[in-house]
Write an enzyme that holds these catalytic residues in place. Structure first.
Site, PDB file in Angstrom:
ATOM      1  N   ARG A 122       0.757  -1.044  -0.052  1.00 29.74           N
ATOM      2  CA  ARG A 122      -0.084   0.146   0.069  1.00 29.74           C
ATOM      3  C   ARG A 122       0.919   1.268   0.073  1.00 29.74           C
ATOM      4  O   ARG A 122       1.035   1.919   0.995  1.00 29.74           O
ATOM      5  CB  ARG A 122      -0.968  -0.006   1.045  1.00 29.74           C
ATOM      6  CG  ARG A 122      -2.053  -1.075   0.886  1.00 29.74           C
ATOM      7  CD  ARG A 122      -3.177  -0.885   1.988  1.00 29.74           C
ATOM      8  NE  ARG A 122      -4.362  -1.533   1.549  1.00 29.74           N
ATOM      9  CZ  ARG A 122      -5.466  -1.856   2.246  1.00 29.74           C
ATOM     10  NH1 ARG A 122      -5.230  -1.340   3.611  1.00 29.74           N
ATOM     11  NH2 ARG A 122      -6.445  -2.397   1.947  1.00 29.74           N
ATOM     12  N   GLN A 127      -1.392   2.545  -5.450  1.00 29.58           N
ATOM     13  CA  GLN A 127      -2.722   2.937  -5.147  1.00 29.58           C
ATOM     14  C   GLN A 127      -3.818   2.375  -6.107  1.00 29.58           C
ATOM     15  O   GLN A 127      -4.824   1.861  -6.040  1.00 29.58           O
ATOM     16  CB  GLN A 127      -2.897   4.385  -4.906  1.00 29.58           C
ATOM     17  CG  GLN A 127      -2.614   4.727  -3.237  1.00 29.58           C
ATOM     18  CD  GLN A 127      -2.885   6.208  -3.016  1.00 29.58           C
ATOM     19  OE1 GLN A 127      -2.978   6.923  -4.047  1.00 29.58           O
ATOM     20  NE2 GLN A 127      -2.916   6.581  -1.813  1.00 29.58           N
ATOM     21  N   ASP A 130      -4.744  -1.225  -6.080  1.00 27.35           N
ATOM     22  CA  ASP A 130      -5.019  -1.758  -4.606  1.00 27.35           C
ATOM     23  C   ASP A 130      -6.292  -2.305  -4.728  1.00 27.35           C
ATOM     24  O   ASP A 130      -7.194  -1.744  -4.726  1.00 27.35           O
ATOM     25  CB  ASP A 130      -4.792  -0.825  -3.778  1.00 27.35           C
ATOM     26  CG  ASP A 130      -4.969  -1.257  -2.335  1.00 27.35           C
ATOM     27  OD1 ASP A 130      -5.359  -2.208  -2.042  1.00 27.35           O
ATOM     28  OD2 ASP A 130      -4.803  -0.453  -1.223  1.00 27.35           O
ATOM     29  N   SER A 133      -8.301  -2.521  -1.417  1.00 27.54           N
ATOM     30  CA  SER A 133      -8.918  -1.076  -1.076  1.00 27.54           C
ATOM     31  C   SER A 133     -10.277  -1.038  -1.974  1.00 27.54           C
ATOM     32  O   SER A 133     -11.089  -0.520  -1.364  1.00 27.54           O
ATOM     33  CB  SER A 133      -8.103   0.192  -1.228  1.00 27.54           C
ATOM     34  OG  SER A 133      -7.225  -0.024  -0.248  1.00 27.54           O
ATOM     35  N   TYR A 228       5.999   2.170  17.030  1.00 23.39           N
ATOM     36  CA  TYR A 228       4.744   1.150  16.751  1.00 23.39           C
ATOM     37  C   TYR A 228       3.983   1.080  18.385  1.00 23.39           C
ATOM     38  O   TYR A 228       4.818   1.362  19.535  1.00 23.39           O
ATOM     39  CB  TYR A 228       5.074  -0.318  16.533  1.00 23.39           C
ATOM     40  CG  TYR A 228       5.663  -0.230  15.105  1.00 23.39           C
ATOM     41  CD1 TYR A 228       4.680  -0.166  13.913  1.00 23.39           C
ATOM     42  CD2 TYR A 228       6.878  -0.391  14.936  1.00 23.39           C
ATOM     43  CE1 TYR A 228       5.168  -0.291  12.783  1.00 23.39           C
ATOM     44  CE2 TYR A 228       7.609  -0.693  13.636  1.00 23.39           C
ATOM     45  CZ  TYR A 228       6.583  -0.291  12.384  1.00 23.39           C
ATOM     46  OH  TYR A 228       7.184  -0.344  11.216  1.00 23.39           O
TER      47      TYR A 228
END
Length: 378
Positions: A122, A127, A130, A133, A228
């Site tokens: 991604r 895009q 994808d 998505s 994270y």
């Protein structure tokens, strides 16, 4: 270079891999495109629509598989068809590789180069390719429509001579692509919308669509040195569950969207939470095909639990097959065009490219994907 477009054989699948507009685009690139007869009929594309843009029709499925350099599908192929493909053929489709070890093994043994479209990274440049998505976006829309259909109330507020009808409340769990579209669709239909996600950073996106972001105070969550979020403690997980339970109890429709690629979906709504909900309310479990977010949901069924309808219908994008095929076809066409050498009129399988590195599972009779190897060897 011969590109074959195969008719889908998965039961109940009405989407098609390539529509005529994309075929025309590939023909203009210099590709020889052969589509299996009847490939587009489920979306009302006659064979003539494909021949009109330069494709030819293949009536012998086995011969098509044996003779093609690139094979395009939507669903993963039947294992028995892998051996029909010629060595070094490039197969591009959904593959679900982490749950389809025999399929991947068959591709290795046949020397077929397999691209799993789910694993396209991604990134900004990817895009336009994808598929996850584009299909999740449509799934989020359909989830709201299904929820509204099963609810015995209307969604918008109405002021009538008989009094004011209050708007229904829709609670959406998970604010990814599907969740955002679900929020937007529910708002367009006039519902009061609330949403929850474990990532507080999506609060702004939720508010921008006119919905309320449900906050659950988990205390100090912290982060690792790499930025994270640290794993929640059991106490924090219980607090999160209680926060969601309160929102579910107030909602008329709950939509769950949480899925983990290559792993079973997380259990989000349990029976105790369902029992706290209002009788007649509805839950739409968008993750039912990968194990389900909701305790008691059943694939391709609508069941009632403690007076709550739990909708577990699979393949939500397939319920708007024409639109889903349009965007999938565009994604697939963009993928091919991105790696197409216009001078040689060949697909350039550049194994140094980040998109190929992420999505190519098998290559030259070996497992190519480092992610696949690391996960499957654990």
């Amino acid at each position: 270079m011969k590109i074959a477009v195969m008719k889908e054989v998965h039961a109940g699948e009405n989407r098609v891999p390539l529509i005529p507009a994309t075929v025309e685009k590939l023909v203009k690139l210099g590709a020889e495109v052969v589509v299996e007869t009847g490939v587009g009929l489920s979306c009302r594309f006659e064979d003539s629509a494909y021949t009109d843009v330069g494709a030819t029709i293949g009536e012998d499925r086995q011969e098509l598989l044996k003779s093609s350099d690139i094979i395009l599908r939507l669903r993963k192929p039947p294992v028995e068809e892998i051996g029909l493909m010629k060595k070094e053929a490039l197969h591009i489709s959904y593959l679900d590789p982490f749950n389809e070890e025999p399929l991947v093994k068959a591709m290795v043994e046949a020397g077929v180069n397999g691209v799993s479209l789910e694993m396209i990274p991604r990134t900004t440049i990817a895009q336009k390719m994808d598929v996850l998505s584009s299909q999740a976006n449509l799934g989020g829309y359909i989830a709201v429509i299904l929820g509204a259909e099963q609810l015995d109330k209307i969604l918008p507020m109405m002021t009538t001579p008989a009094g004011t009808i209050k708007p229904a409340t829709v609670f959406i769990i998970g604010v990814g692509v599907a969740g955002l579209q679900a929020i937007a669709t529910a708002r367009r239909l006039g519902a009061r919308v609330e949403a929850f996600d474990t990532r507080p950073v999506v609060e702004e996106q939720v508010k921008s669509l006119g919905a309320k972001f449900v906050k659950v105070d988990l205390g100090e969550t912290g982060q690792t040195k790499d930025g994270y979020a640290v794993q929640l403690t059991p106490e924090q997980m219980e607090m999160q569950k209680q926060g969601m339970a309160k929102a579910c109890a107030k909602a008329d429709i709950v939509i769950t969207t949480a899925q983990l690629f290559g792993r079973p979906a997380p259990r989000i709504v349990d029976r105790a939470m369902i029992e706290q909900m209002k009788p007649g309310s509805v839950i739409v479990d968008m993750a039912v095909e990968t194990g389900g977010n909701v305790e008691g949901s059943e694939l391709d069924k609508i069941v009632e639990i403690a007076g709550v309808k739990v909708v577990g219908l699979g393949n939500l994008p397939g319920r708007v097959a024409e639109t889903a095929s349009q965007v999938y076809s565009a994604n697939l066409g963009n993928f091919i065009e991105h790696f197409w050498n216009k001078e040689t009129k060949q697909f350039d399988l550049n194994v140094e490219d980040d998109i190929i590195k992420g999505s190519l599972i098998t290559h030259n009779g070996e497992i190519f994907s480092e992610m696949y190897k690391s996960i499957m060897n654990k």
